[in-house]
Design a protein around this motif. Structure first.
Motif, PDB file in Angstrom:
ATOM      1  N   ASP A 428      -3.809  12.127  26.246  1.00 29.85           N
ATOM      2  CA  ASP A 428      -4.829  13.081  26.322  1.00 29.85           C
ATOM      3  C   ASP A 428      -4.772  13.757  25.039  1.00 29.85           C
ATOM      4  O   ASP A 428      -3.769  14.097  24.236  1.00 29.85           O
ATOM      5  N   TRP A 440     -16.355  16.063  24.671  1.00 26.43           N
ATOM      6  CA  TRP A 440     -16.232  14.993  23.507  1.00 26.43           C
ATOM      7  C   TRP A 440     -17.016  13.687  24.088  1.00 26.43           C
ATOM      8  O   TRP A 440     -16.599  13.374  25.038  1.00 26.43           O
TER       9      TRP A 440
ATOM     10  N   ASP B  48      -4.832  10.598  14.153  1.00 30.56           N
ATOM     11  CA  ASP B  48      -5.626   9.456  15.131  1.00 30.56           C
ATOM     12  C   ASP B  48      -6.102  10.432  16.202  1.00 30.56           C
ATOM     13  O   ASP B  48      -6.927  10.326  17.086  1.00 30.56           O
ATOM     14  N   ALA B  49      -5.196  11.197  16.914  1.00 29.80           N
ATOM     15  CA  ALA B  49      -5.284  11.968  18.039  1.00 29.80           C
ATOM     16  C   ALA B  49      -4.267  13.459  17.940  1.00 29.80           C
ATOM     17  O   ALA B  49      -3.385  13.260  17.184  1.00 29.80           O
ATOM     18  N   TRP B  50      -4.546  14.623  18.502  1.00 29.01           N
ATOM     19  CA  TRP B  50      -3.937  15.484  18.765  1.00 29.01           C
ATOM     20  C   TRP B  50      -3.638  15.637  20.364  1.00 29.01           C
ATOM     21  O   TRP B  50      -4.574  16.416  20.939  1.00 29.01           O
ATOM     22  N   PRO B  51      -2.460  15.265  20.586  1.00 26.60           N
ATOM     23  CA  PRO B  51      -2.119  15.666  22.062  1.00 26.60           C
ATOM     24  C   PRO B  51      -1.563  17.289  22.136  1.00 26.60           C
ATOM     25  O   PRO B  51      -1.079  17.668  21.046  1.00 26.60           O
ATOM     26  N   HIS B  72      -9.213  22.849  17.567  1.00 26.47           N
ATOM     27  CA  HIS B  72      -9.402  21.526  17.565  1.00 26.47           C
ATOM     28  C   HIS B  72     -11.010  21.303  17.881  1.00 26.47           C
ATOM     29  O   HIS B  72     -11.345  21.195  18.634  1.00 26.47           O
ATOM     30  N   GLY B  74     -12.761  18.802  16.907  1.00 27.71           N
ATOM     31  CA  GLY B  74     -13.318  17.615  17.015  1.00 27.71           C
ATOM     32  C   GLY B  74     -12.230  16.439  17.288  1.00 27.71           C
ATOM     33  O   GLY B  74     -10.874  17.032  16.934  1.00 27.71           O
ATOM     34  N   PRO B  75     -12.309  15.371  17.613  1.00 28.49           N
ATOM     35  CA  PRO B  75     -11.152  14.356  17.893  1.00 28.49           C
ATOM     36  C   PRO B  75     -10.365  14.308  16.595  1.00 28.49           C
ATOM     37  O   PRO B  75     -10.962  13.986  15.539  1.00 28.49           O
ATOM     38  N   GLY B  76      -9.210  14.295  16.689  1.00 26.98           N
ATOM     39  CA  GLY B  76      -8.325  13.816  15.561  1.00 26.98           C
ATOM     40  C   GLY B  76      -8.214  15.322  14.494  1.00 26.98           C
ATOM     41  O   GLY B  76      -7.553  14.852  13.570  1.00 26.98           O
TER      42      GLY B  76
END
Lengths: 876, 116
Positions: A428, A440, B48-51, B72, B74-76
Motif C-alpha cells: 500500500d 488516485w 517507485d512507491a512510498w509505503p 504525498h 501523488g504516487p511515488g
C-alpha cells in the motif's frame, strides 16, 4: 285374669310360699338360733323371649323370699305380670316380714325382652393385612348373623373404603362398620378393625460395581445414589457408608429402610475417578464471513485428574442445556471450532470424560452470534484536525443486542499506506487525503480499518460492541498522533449519543445496548500511542457519558510521552519489530508505573517472534524485511501473531472490561504462570511471552531511584550486595547499550562466586498482600554465554528467621535474551505469590518480613549478569 | 503464513530528487521550525512507491538540515517544502531516514542541486 297372668301365676305363688332356709314351713315356728333375717333371691335375668313393640306380660320372675320368723312376700317393681317393652328393664324386688320388724331384703333382676325381628351381627374383631402401597386392599369377612327373634332382610352393608386401606403412618387402623335391618325395622351393627401393617423390608439390589467421578480436586464425592423398592412405601433412597469417597475403589454399604423401620443392606465396590473440569475455557476467536454465519473457536486448558481420557464438546441454547454433542476428542485436543452458530446466544460445554465413557467435570461458556455494519460519515469536524474528515468505523456486535448494554471497544490502526495499488504484489502507498478514500486513479482505498476487524469480531462474540476505525485521512502525515487521539474521542462522542438517543448509522437501534461508561481502546503502532493519549485528553475535556476503563497498545510509538493514567493499561512489544524496532512502547509502560496507588493494573508483554505489521490482516508485508531485526525463520508468522493477540486481548478485556464484580486478570497477564496451554494450542506454537505486571495497588520496595541506591531502598532500609563483581545503579544505556529502559535498576554481575543481594524489609507486614515481585532481565553479556535461561535462588525471610527459598525457575522462566540481531534487554516480572509462601512455609510470618534475597549460587550458573529493578509488594 | 502475506516489505527505490520553486507562504527551515517563505522550493523525493510506516521519514540535507514535514501529493512522491532555497547547501549529500533508525537510511542524492 288374663292368660299371661294365669300362666305366670304359679310362679308368683311359689314366691309367696318359699321359706327361709332352715325353717320348717311358715307357721310361726321358732328360727334356729333366733335368726329371723329375710332371705331374698333374684335371678340375674329373666328372659321374656321375643316381644312385640307394644310389649308382653311377664308373670313370674322366679324370685324366692324366705324367713324363719314368719311369712314374707316379695314385692317387685315393676311387678310380676307387668308388661315389658322390648329391651332390658331392671326390676327391684323387696321382701319384708311384717311381723318381725326385721329390715327388708332387696334384690334386682333384669327382664330381657327381645324385640320381634331382632338379630345380632357378630363381626370379626380385627383383620391385619400387609401393606402393599399407599392403599392396600383387604378382604374383610362379613359378620355372622345371630337370629334372635328374626333375621335381616337384604344384604349386610359396610362402610369399607373402596380404594383400600391407608399405609401405616406409623400405624393404620380403620374401623369398618357393618349394618343390617330386619323386616320389623330392627337394625343391628358391628365393627371390624382393619389394621395395615408393614413387616416387609424394602428390596435393595446392589449392582456388581459402581463408578463415581470427582469433578474438581477439592470436591468430595458421594457414592452414586441407589434406591430400594418398598412394597409399602415405594422407592426408598438408600444411605451409603462411607458417605464420602477418595479416588480409587472402596466398598460401599447401602441401606434402604422403610418408615416402619424394616431395612435391607447390600454392598458393592465403588470406583472414584478423577476427571476435573477444564479451566480457561475461552472464545479464542470468532469471525463473521460476509453473508455467512458466525464461526467461533473455543480453547481450553487441560483438565486435571488422573483418570481423564478426553473431552466431549457440546452446545445448547442456555447455561443448563439441553446439550447437543458436537465432538468427542482426546486429551491432546484443546481447541474446537464451531463453524456456524445457529442461535443468537450459544452456550458451550466441555465435559471431561473419564475411562468407560463416564462424564466428569464440565465447564461452560457463552458466545454471541455476530452482526455488524459500517458507518461512513463524511465532512465531519474533529477537534485539532484542520480539515473536515470522515468518521468511518466497521462495527461488530452481538446479534442479541437486547442482552446489553455491552461495553464498547474502539480499535485504531497505525500509520500505513492508504492507497492500494492494482496488484496485491505491491505494498500500500501513502497519499494525501482528507477523507477515508484514496483518490488516485487506478488505486483502491486501503482497508486499514478492516485490518483489525478480526479482533473486533473475537471481542464481540464475548459480549462487546466493537468498532475498528479508519484513520486513513490522518495517515501519511508527519506525526498526527494527537489528531488520532481526537479522532477516537470524536467517535466516542458519537457512540455515546447513539447509545442514549438511538439512531445509529448502522441500521440498528443501539439505545440501551452500549455502555459507554465501560470503554476499551485498542491501538496499533501510531494508533497504539494515540489510544494511550486518550485518557489524559478526556481527563482534560470529558465527554458526557464516556469513561475509558482499559487500553491496550500494540507496538506503539512514543512520540509524545503519553501517560495512560486512570485506566488499566497493557502494551505489546514485538521482538522482531522492524518498524518500531526500539520497542519504545516500553517507555509508556514504565511511565505508567509512576503512581503505585493508582488502583489500575499495568501489563507489558514482550513477544519475541512477532513483527510489527502482521497484527493487521491488511498489512501484508513483513517489516522485518529480509531479516532486519531477527532472522525471518524465527518469526511466528501472521496467523500465529493474530491468534496470540485475539486470545490475549480477549483475556485482557475479560479481566478489565467485560466481567463485572470482582473480576481479576488471568494469571498469565499478571506474569504469574505460563501462557495458558489452550492459547498455545490455538496459536499452534508455544509462545515465548515475557510479561511485566504491576498491580493496581502496590508498595514499591525498591526501584533504585533513591539517591542512596543501591545501598538504601525506598523503605529507607539498607540493601546489601555481597559477592558480586558488579552491583551498580544504572539506567538505559548507562547499564549497557542493549538496555533500553529509561528506568533505574541495579546491574549485577558475578563470576565463579555466589552473589547475595538483600533488600531489608524491616518487619514489613505483607499479610494482606498478594505477591512480592521484581523485574529482571538477563544481560547481553559474555558472563551469560551459552545460557538458555537465568537461574538463581529467591529467598524470603521473616524477622524471626523463618525463611522460604525457591529457585527462580519455579516462579518464572527468565530466558537469556531471544533470537534477534540487536537484542534488547526487556525487563520481565518475577512474581512470588504469597499464597504459595503460606502453603510452602506456614511458619513464615508474612506479617513481619525481614529480607528478600536473591542468591546466585545455583550449579551451572556460577557466572552471570542481570539487571534488576521494581522490587514490589502487590497489594491487589 | 497465510496466503495474505506477500513477503518482506520492500525498501522504496529512490529514482531522483527534484527541487522546484513553489508558491508557498511558509516552509521549513530545516532546523525544526516553520518559517515564512523567502524563496520556497519543494524537495520531491521520487520513488517507485512510498509505503507508510510507524516512523516518519525525515530528509537530511547536508550535515545540519533535517526536513520533517512531508506530504504525498501523488504516487511515488514524498514532498518537503523548504522556506529558502538559498539556505540549502548545494552539493551536499541528501538522504532519508526514518526516525532514529540509522539502518533505514536511504541515499537520495550524492550532491544537492539547487535551482537558481
Amino acid at each position: 285374669m288374663n292368660v299371661a297372668a294365669a300362666f305366670f301365676a304359679p310362679l308368683v305363688l311359689a314366691a309367696l310360699l318359699t321359706l327361709a332356709p332352715g325353717c320348717e314351713g311358715g307357721d310361726g315356728d321358732a328360727c334356729p338360733d333366733g335368726d329371723v333375717s329375710i332371705a331374698l333371691e333374684c335371678p340375674t335375668e329373666v328372659d321374656a323371649g321375643c316381644v312385640p313393640e307394644a310389649g308382653a306380660v311377664v308373670g313370674d320372675f322366679g324370685v324366692e323370699a324366705r324367713s324363719c320368723g314368719g311369712v314374707v312376700e316379695a314385692v317387685c317393681d315393676p311387678a310380676e305380670g307387668s308388661t315389658f317393652a322390648p329391651g332390658e328393664t331392671t326390676v327391684t324386688c323387696e321382701a319384708r316380714d311384717a311381723t318381725s320388724g326385721e329390715p327388708p331384703a332387696t334384690c334386682e333382676l333384669t327382664v330381657v325382652a327381645r324385640p320381634e325381628g331382632s338379630f345380632s351381627l357378630r363381626c370379626h374383631e380385627r383383620v391385619s393385612v400387609e401393606c402393599q402401597g399407599s392403599l392396600t386392599p383387604a378382604d374383610v369377612p362379613l359378620p355372622e348373623v345371630v337370629a334372635l327373634c328374626g333375621s335381616p332382610t337384604g344384604s349386610i352393608a359396610s362402610d369399607a373404603p373402596a380404594g383400600g386401606y391407608p399405609a401405616p403412618a406409623p400405624t393404620s387402623e380403620t374401623t369398618v362398620t357393618f349394618s343390617a335391618a330386619s323386616a320389623t325395622g330392627y337394625e343391628a351393627t358391628c365393627a371390624t378393625v382393619v389394621e395395615v401393617v408393614d413387616t416387609a423390608a424394602p428390596e435393595l439390589t446392589c449392582p456388581a460395581a459402581l463408578t463415581a467421578v470427582r469433578t474438581s480436586a477439592d470436591a468430595a464425592v458421594a457414592p452414586p445414589a441407589l434406591a430400594g423398592l418398598d412394597q409399602c412405601g415405594g422407592e426408598r433412597a438408600a444411605t451409603a457408608a462411607p458417605a464420602a469417597l477418595a479416588r480409587g475403589t472402596s466398598t460401599v454399604t447401602y441401606t434402604a429402610a422403610d418408615a416402619a423401620g424394616n431395612a435391607t443392606s447390600c454392598s458393592t465396590p465403588v470406583t472414584v475417578l478423577d476427571a476435573f473440569a477444564v479451566t480457561g475455557l475461552r472464545v479464542a476467536s470468532a469471525s463473521l464471513p460476509p453473508g455467512g454465519a458466525t464461526k467461533v473457536s473455543l480453547a481450553w486448558d487441560p483438565a486435571g485428574g488422573d483418570d481423564a481420557v478426553g473431552y466431549r464438546v457440546e452446545r445448547g441454547p442456555g447455561p443448563d442445556g439441553p446439550w447437543e454433542a458436537l465432538d468427542t476428542v482426546g486429551l491432546e485436543a484443546l481447541v474446537h471450532t464451531d463453524p456456524a452458530l445457529a442461535d443468537d446466544v450459544t452456550y458451550y460445554r466441555v465435559v471431561t470424560l473419564a475411562a468407560g465413557g463416564v462424564d466428569g467435570g464440565a465447564a461452560t461458556l457463552r458466545a454471541y452470534a455476530l452482526a455488524g455494519g459500517t458507518y461512513d460519515l463524511r465532512d465531519q469536524r474533529v477537534p485539532t484536525v484542520t480539515f473536515a474528515t470522515t468518521l468511518y468505523g466497521v462495527a461488530r456486535h452481538p446479534r442479541a443486542l437486547a442482552d446489553g448494554p455491552f461495553p464498547l471497544v474502539l480499535l485504531l490502526h497505525g500509520n500505513h499506506g492508504n492507497c492500494r495499488p492494482p496488484s496485491l504484489a505491491w505494498d500500500d502507498e501513502c497519499s494525501e487525503t482528507t477523507d477515508h478514500d484514496c483518490h488516485w486513479w487506478g488505486y483502491t482505498t486501503t482497508p486499514n480499518a478492516e485490518g483489525l476487524v478480526y479482533l473486533a469480531e473475537t471481542l464481540a462474540a464475548q459480549g462487546v460492541v466493537a468498532a475498528s476505525l479508519s484513520g486513513n485521512a490522518l495517515n501519511c502525515r508527519d506525526d498526527y498522533i494527537g489528531e488520532r487521539a481526537e479522532l477516537v474521542i470524536e467517535h466516542l462522542r458519537r457512540w455515546a449519543g447513539w447509545a442514549t438517543a438511538g439512531g445509529s448509522p448502522l441500521g440498528v437501534d443501539l439505545a440501551g445496548a452500549v455502555d459507554t461508561t465501560r470503554v476499551g481502546l485498542v491501538g496499533h503502532s501510531r494508533g497504539g500511542e494515540a489510544v494511550a493519549l486518550v485518557p489524559s485528553r478526556l481527563a482534560a475535556t470529558p465527554v458526557a457519558g464516556v469513561t475509558v476503563a482499559s487500553v491496550f497498545s500494540i507496538a506503539p510509538t512514543d512520540y509524545h510521552g503519553p501517560v495512560p493514567d486512570g485506566v488499566e493499561y497493557a502494551v505489546l512489544l514485538p521482538g522482531c519489530d522492524g518498524d518500531v524496532y526500539t520497542l519504545e512502547g516500553m517507555h509508556i509502560y514504565d511511565r505508567a508505573l509512576a503512581d503505585p496507588a493508582a488502583g489500575v493494573a499495568r501489563s507489558q508483554v514482550f513477544f519475541p517472534r512477532a513483527n510489527h505489521n502482521f497484527f493487521s490482516t491488511e498489512w501484508r508485508f513483513d517489516d522485518n524485511g529480509w531479516g532486519l531485526v531477527c532472522a525471518t525463520s524465527v518469526e511466528a508468522g501472521d496467523v500465529a501473531q493474530q491468534r496470540m493477540l485475539e486470545a490475549t486481548l480477549g483475556a485482557w478485556f475479560q479481566g478489565t472490561l467485560i466481567a463485572t464484580g470482582t473480576a481479576a486478570l488471568e494469571g498469565f497477564l499478571q506474569a504469574q504462570g505460563p501462557t495458558p496451554p489452550g492459547i498455545d494450542a490455538w496459536v499452534g506454537t508455544s509462545l515465548d511471552l515475557r510479561w511485566s505486571h504491576a498491580a493496581g495497588s502496590r508498595l514499591v520496595i525498591d526501584d533504585l531511584s533513591d539517591d542512596r541506591a543501591p545501598a538504601m531502598n525506598l523503605l529507607g532500609l539498607p540493601n546489601a550486595f555481597t559477592g558480586f563483581t558488579t552491583a551498580r545503579v544504572c539506567s538505559e544505556a548507562g547499564c549497557d547499550t542493549s538496555f533500553p529502559h529509561r528506568r533505574t535498576a541495579v546491574l549485577l554481575s558475578w563470576e565463579e562466586a555466589a552473589g547475595v543481594a538483600t533488600w531489608s524489609l524491616g518487619g514489613l507486614d505483607a499479610s494482606a498482600g498478594e505477591a512480592l515481585s521484581f523485574r529482571v532481565v538477563s544481560r547481553n553479556s559474555g558472563l551469560n554465554a551459552g545460557l538458555e535461561a537465568q537461574e538463581f535462588l529467591v529467598r524470603l525471610r521473616d524477622t524471626g528467621g523463618a525463611e522460604i527459598e525457591v529457585l527462580l525457575s519455579s516462579l518464572a522462566r527468565v530466558p537469556h535474551l531471544y533470537q534477534a540481531y540487536n537484542q534488547r534487554e526487556v525487563l520481565q516480572t518475577v512474581r512470588l505469590p504469597l499464597d504459595e509462601v503460606r502453603a510452602l512455609s506456614p511458619e513464615l510470618d508474612l506479617g513481619a518480613l525481614g529480607e528478600l534475597e536473591i542468591e546466585t549460587s545455583v550449579a551451572g550458573h556460577e557466572s552471570g549478569s542481570v539487571i534488576l529493578t521494581d522490587v514490589e509488594l502487590a497489594i491487589e | 503464513m497465510s496466503d495474505r502475506v506477500r513477503g518482506p516489505a520492500a525498501t522504496p527505490e529512490i529514482r531522483r530528487l527534484e527541487v522546484n520553486p513553489v508558491d508557498a507562504v511558509e516552509g521549513e527551515d530545516g532546523r525544526g521550525q516553520m518559517v515564512p517563505a523567502r524563496r520556497p522550493v519543494t524537495l520531491d523525493v521520487i520513488a517507485d512507491a512510498w509505503p507508510g510506516r510507524a516512523l516518519d521519514p525525515a530528509l537530511h540535507v547536508g550535515q545540519e538540515l533535517v526536513f520533517t514535514r512531508y506530504r504525498h501529493p501523488g504516487p511515488g512522491v514524498l514532498r518537503f517544502v523548504a522556506a529558502d532555497a538559498d539556505a540549502l547547501p548545494a552539493g551536499e549529500p541528501v538522504f532519508l531516514q526514518w526516525g532514529d533508525d540509522a539502518r533505514s537510511r536511504l541515499e537520495v542524492s550524492a550532491s544537492l542541486e539547487v535551482p537558481q
